[in-house]
Design an enzyme around this catalytic site. Structure first.
Site: not given
Length: 512
Positions: A184, A446, A471
């Site tokens: 991320s 995602d 994700h």
């Protein structure tokens, strides 16, 4: 310099309010899943958790608060973790797990990437907690004057400084290749570390990294809608239509007056009153985040709901004709998420959200809500909106409503946010960063993959898009239930590292 942290004896407490604004709900969901996965895979008797040599070591580094001003002598203590159980020697590779917008525990060096890859290369595994998150907190609280020293650029300087300091502390050879891992926002940091410090970092693996900053992230919900129709994860066109119907029913009840709002508050487990438009937008945003979070973390251990389960609830016949069936399914979904995360209610108070974000005491912002809002206001944006006919949710909360948080909490205008986002993309290069020997890994389920790199940028900038993966799923601990495409994706990451590390060994041999 490694030192102890005697003043860090306090515990960071998670907010006692209910699940609040959209971004905050997603952060709590992420924290919940991360804690679940780490606790499930580091207990005694697990593969990585047995024996005295498997206990990770915690350390602290003195870091300059302002690394860009040599005359500023202020410091803070930055936490790191070390797992040396696989290390084969001084010149072994170093796998550095970069922390993002949350705390890092011992699981950061014991589970998932890069711990699973370390045995093959005899690598030393280190993780570095991000400044202003977890226990790596400068003294003085979280007022705006101090938050001036919270940015990705400061974080990169910390990584470079830590790389130098830890090489000496841990007796790492100057010939050892350092490879950064991150997921991320931390995946973006891994990319940018290689971009800005190629002499310090040999390569990077960036998972689900949103490299392109954007103020209006309407594409998030476009991917959510598409993923709700994805048959391979339990979605369907009927599921998407049911989600839209459920949200339309919520909006109808909100418009129907105080009596209906009171019923809605009771049925959805809202914490506060729903008579103000800003509180209605808060609730609708939380509901969107609940569905979006189900997609974002689909199939991950610890996630309260999967897409398959959510669609099952939305499409189930409940035998109650007073409300639409999808609405009843949404209610059950809310109840399941609240119960799983140990929350009493779903926040619907804008005033409470603002008060929470204005609080400058680190103990209250245990999961870094105020800090991350500051970074979105001053660097990234990432405000999820629902625009266009493809979005199945409410048009609320709209972009101005979300940007208003920057104004209310930090005094930052919408124009300053837009300018900051443009500067971020200019400084790092957006989705064409120009960093070599970086592998970009994403899942097509995602919503964040649209801000990352999903096609090869060059021979040394490969991209991997894993079908039906959510994700940072490639970073999660391996499970027997992992799909063939996820296993293949992890194998490709291994093979890419093998190529890069073979190249450096070949170069050493040639030098000899």
């Amino acid at each position: 310099m490694a030192v102890k942290a005697p003043w860090l004896g306090f515990l960071l407490l998670v907010s006692l309010w209910g699940l609040s604004a959209p971004a905050l709900l997603l952060r709590r969901l992420r924290e919940h899943i991360q804690n679940f996965q780490e606790s499930s895979n580091t207990h005694p008797g697990s593969v990585l958790g047995h024996g005295p040599g498997a206990i990770p070591k915690q350390g602290w580094l003195e870091q300059p608060l302002d690394p860009f001003n040599a005359t500023d002598r202020r410091i803070f203590l930055q936490r790191y973790w070390v797992n040396d159980q696989h290390r084969t020697g001084q010149d072994a590779p170093v796998f550095l797990h970069i922390g993002g917008e949350g705390s890092l525990g011992p699981g950061s060096v014991m589970t998932g990437h890069p711990a699973a890859l370390a045995p093959a290369w005899g690598a030393l595994v280190i993780s570095l907690e991000h400044r202003f998150y977890g226990l790596s907190m400068p003294a003085g609280g979280l007022d705006v004057a101090l938050l001036h020293y919270l940015s990705s650029r400061h974080a990169l300087a910390d990584v470079a400084s830590a790389r130098q300091a830890l090489s000496g502390l841990l007796n790492v050879s100057s010939s050892s290749p350092w490879i950064c891992f991150g997921g991320s926002y931390a995946g973006s940091l891994a990319t940018w570390t290689r971009l800005k410090f190629p002499h310090l970092v040999f390569a990077a693996v960036a998972s689900s990294a949103p490299l392109n900053a954007v103020v209006d992230f309407s594409a998030y919900n476009q991917v959510v809608a598409r993923s709700l129709t994805q048959v391979t994860i339990g979605g369907s066109l009927e599921c998407l239509a049911a989600a839209s119907t459920a949200f339309a029913e919520v909006e109808r009840l909100l418009r129907a007056g105080l009596a209906s709002q009171a019923v809605l508050r009771e049925e959805l487990g809202a914490c506060g009153s729903l008579d103000l438009i800003e509180d209605q937008a808060e609730l609708l945003g939380a509901l969107q985040a609940l569905v979006g979070g189900t997609v974002q973390y689909d199939g991950q251990a610890g996630s309260p709901l999967s897409v398959r389960q959510l669609c099952g609830l939305l499409l189930r016949t409940w035998g109650n004709r007073n409300h639409s069936t999808p609405y009843l399914g949404l209610r059950r979904a809310v109840q399941r998420v609240l119960r799983s995360m140990g929350q009493k209610c779903l926040s619907s108070s804008r005033a409470e959200t603002v008060a929470q974000l204005r609080n400058t005491e680190p103990q209250v912002s245990g999961v870094g809500d105020r800090q991350w809002l500051y970074q979105t206001c001053t660097e990234f944006g990432f405000y999820v909106t629902c625009e266009g006919l493809q979005c199945p949710f409410s048009q609320l909360p709209a972009l101005p409503f979300q940007l208003d948080l920057c104004e209310q909490v930090f005094g930052l205008s919408p124009s300053s946010v837009a300018q900051a986002v443009a500067q971020t993309n200019s400084y790092y290069g957006g989705q064409s960063p120009g960093a070599t020997q970086v592998m970009f890994v994403n899942g097509d389920t995602d919503p964040w993959h649209v801000l990352s790199v999903t096609q090869d940028l060059g021979p040394s900038e490969p991209a991997l898009l894993i079908p039906s993966a959510s994700h940072c799923l490639d970073m999660a601990p391996m499970r027997p239930s992992d799909s063939p495409s996820l296993r293949l994706g992890r194998q490709k990451i291994f093979q890419q590292l093998q190529v890069w590390l073979k190249d450096i060994r070949r170069a050493r041999t040639d030098e000899i």
